[in-house]
Design an enzyme around this catalytic site. Structure first.
Site, short mmCIF file in Angstrom:
data_model
loop_
_atom_site.label_atom_id
_atom_site.label_comp_id
_atom_site.label_asym_id
_atom_site.label_seq_id
_atom_site.Cartn_x
_atom_site.Cartn_y
_atom_site.Cartn_z
N CYS A 1 0.84 -1.21 0.00
CA CYS A 1 0.00 0.00 0.00
C CYS A 1 0.87 1.26 0.00
CB CYS A 1 -0.89 -0.01 1.25
SG CYS A 1 -1.72 1.58 1.52
N1 LIG Z 1 -6.62 7.88 3.38
C1 LIG Z 1 -5.97 6.72 3.69
C2 LIG Z 1 -6.10 5.69 2.56
C3 LIG Z 1 -5.52 4.37 2.91
C4 LIG Z 1 -6.00 3.27 1.96
O1 LIG Z 1 -6.88 3.46 1.12
N2 LIG Z 1 -5.39 2.08 2.10
C5 LIG Z 1 -5.83 0.95 1.30
C6 LIG Z 1 -4.66 0.13 0.80
S1 LIG Z 1 -3.70 0.97 -0.43
C7 LIG Z 1 -6.65 0.01 2.16
O2 LIG Z 1 -6.25 -0.35 3.25
N3 LIG Z 1 -7.78 -0.41 1.64
C8 LIG Z 1 -8.61 -1.38 2.30
C9 LIG Z 1 -10.06 -1.06 2.18
O3 LIG Z 1 -10.38 0.05 1.76
O4 LIG Z 1 -10.86 -1.93 2.50
C10 LIG Z 1 -4.53 7.05 3.98
O5 LIG Z 1 -3.87 7.75 3.18
O6 LIG Z 1 -4.05 6.64 5.02
#
Ligand SMILES: N[C@@H](CCC(=O)N[C@@H](CS)C(=O)NCC(=O)O)C(=O)O
Length: 334
Positions: free
Chosen positions: A50
């Site tokens: 990520c």
């Molecule tokens: N706004 C967050 C976004 C984090 C994010 O979208 N992480 C993704 C992985 S790249 C995630 O964990 N997605 C899992 C989900 O949405 O279920 C940040 O920048 O910390």
């Protein structure tokens, strides 16, 4: 839990556009605050696949915060219940099932740590521990306070900001003086953050998760216009994006694998953006904080294998789940 929380195709609105949900936990580590800087107190849950989590790992290293912030690494195969610490159980054809699933035994995927604190199987368990009615997404990075057993923050842009300042009084001078958001560069960094976040960092997701041709096209062109703009900016000989003397948070956006998976293929950084490529190679090869936190096995495995349900659109994008071999080498030599 309602199915639509996990189904990326339902994140897109009727117009086919992907709209990112706001992060839910927004506390700060702060000197004198509810979550003070303290040795051994915090755990950063990340996926090495990520880019949002990656930037927190880069800053943790650049600021020498290892003794304050431990790290737990999820398995790169995203299952139908979100990030887990072991791979999701496969169905009879070797795929990952669409139905509510279990996780299997650890499969030895390098660098996956499991959950060192509670032995949780899924990241979601930590969110429910804090709030049994939690109805947001279970995202990485998740910054956990071991002492009060709660989530401090799950928004990477905020985590990197307080990592930058709040431990300084406890750090060796060489780390305390690293300033990734320097006063003199703030106007430039803030300005860039707006358009780079919208069209590049988040732009690749809006492009890749678009469910209509129109939505895809309304994002891919702005993405490449911004890459052209960045390329031109770096053409004036500057080493860092915000034209700062030292590295700044504007440089910590190191997201290399989107070309094939998210169809962001009007060009590649390697072949069509020599200045961006030079900038990227400099960060990767000359800063250990970038190289040592970059794990191409996790980065490539995750979108390729991502299971259905949570990632229906991933399995639509790549139903055979084959991990592309290239590009080789991962990053060109200097
Ligand atoms: N706004 C967050 C976004 C984090 C994010 O979208 N992480 C993704 C992985 S790249 C995630 O964990 N997605 C899992 C989900 O949405 O279920 C940040 O920048 O910390």
């Amino acid at each position: 839990m309602a199915d639509d929380k996990r189904d990326i195709t339902k994140w897109a609105s009727k117009d086919g556009q992907f709209r990112r949900q706001a992060s839910s936990f927004r506390d700060q580590i702060q000197v004198g605050g509810k979550f003070p800087p303290e040795e051994g107190r915090y755990m950063l849950y990340v996926s090495l696949a990520c880019p949002w989590a990656h930037r927190t790992l880069i800053v943790r290293k650049l600021k020498g915060l290892e003794r304050f912030i431990d790290v737990a690494i999820v398995h790169p195969y995203m299952g139908n219940l979100g990030w887990s610490f072991c791979p999701p159980v496969r169905d009879s054809e070797g795929g990952y099932p669409k139905t509510e699933g279990e996780v299997g035994e650890p499969d030895g995927f390098p660098d996956v740590t499991g959950d060192p604190l509670y032995g949780a199987k899924f990241l979601r368990e930590l969110y429910f521990k804090v709030d049994p009615d939690y109805s947001g997404r279970f995202t990485v990075p998740t910054l956990w306070d071991k002492k009060t057993q709660t989530i401090v923050n799950n928004e990477s842009s905020e985590i990197i900001r307080f990592f930058n300042t709040e431990f300084n009084s406890l750090l060796e001078d060489k780390y305390a003086k690293v300033d990734l958001y320097p006063e003199s560069g703030r106007a430039e960094i803030d300005d860039q953050t707006k358009w780079v976040y919208d069209t590049v960092n988040n732009g690749v997701y809006k492009t890749g998760f678009a469910t209509t041709q129109e939505a895809y096209e309304s994002n891919i062109y702005p993405l490449f216009e911004s890459l052209d703009r960045l390329e031109k900016m770096l053409g004036d000989g500057r080493q860092y994006i915000a034209n700062t003397d030292e590295l700044s948070e504007a440089d910590i956006r190191f997201d290399p694998v989107y070309v094939q998976h998210f169809k962001t293929n009007l060009g590649t950084i390697r072949h069509d953006y020599p200045n961006l490529n030079r900038w990227l190679k400099n960060l990767y090869w000359n800063f250990d904080a970038f190289k040592s936190t970059t794990n191409f096995d996790h980065i490539k495995a995750s979108p390729a294998i991502a299971a259905q349900q949570y990632t229906k659109s991933h399995s639509q994008i790549n139903p055979t789940r084959i991990t592309p071999a290239g590009p080789k080498p991962d990053i060109e030599p200097l």
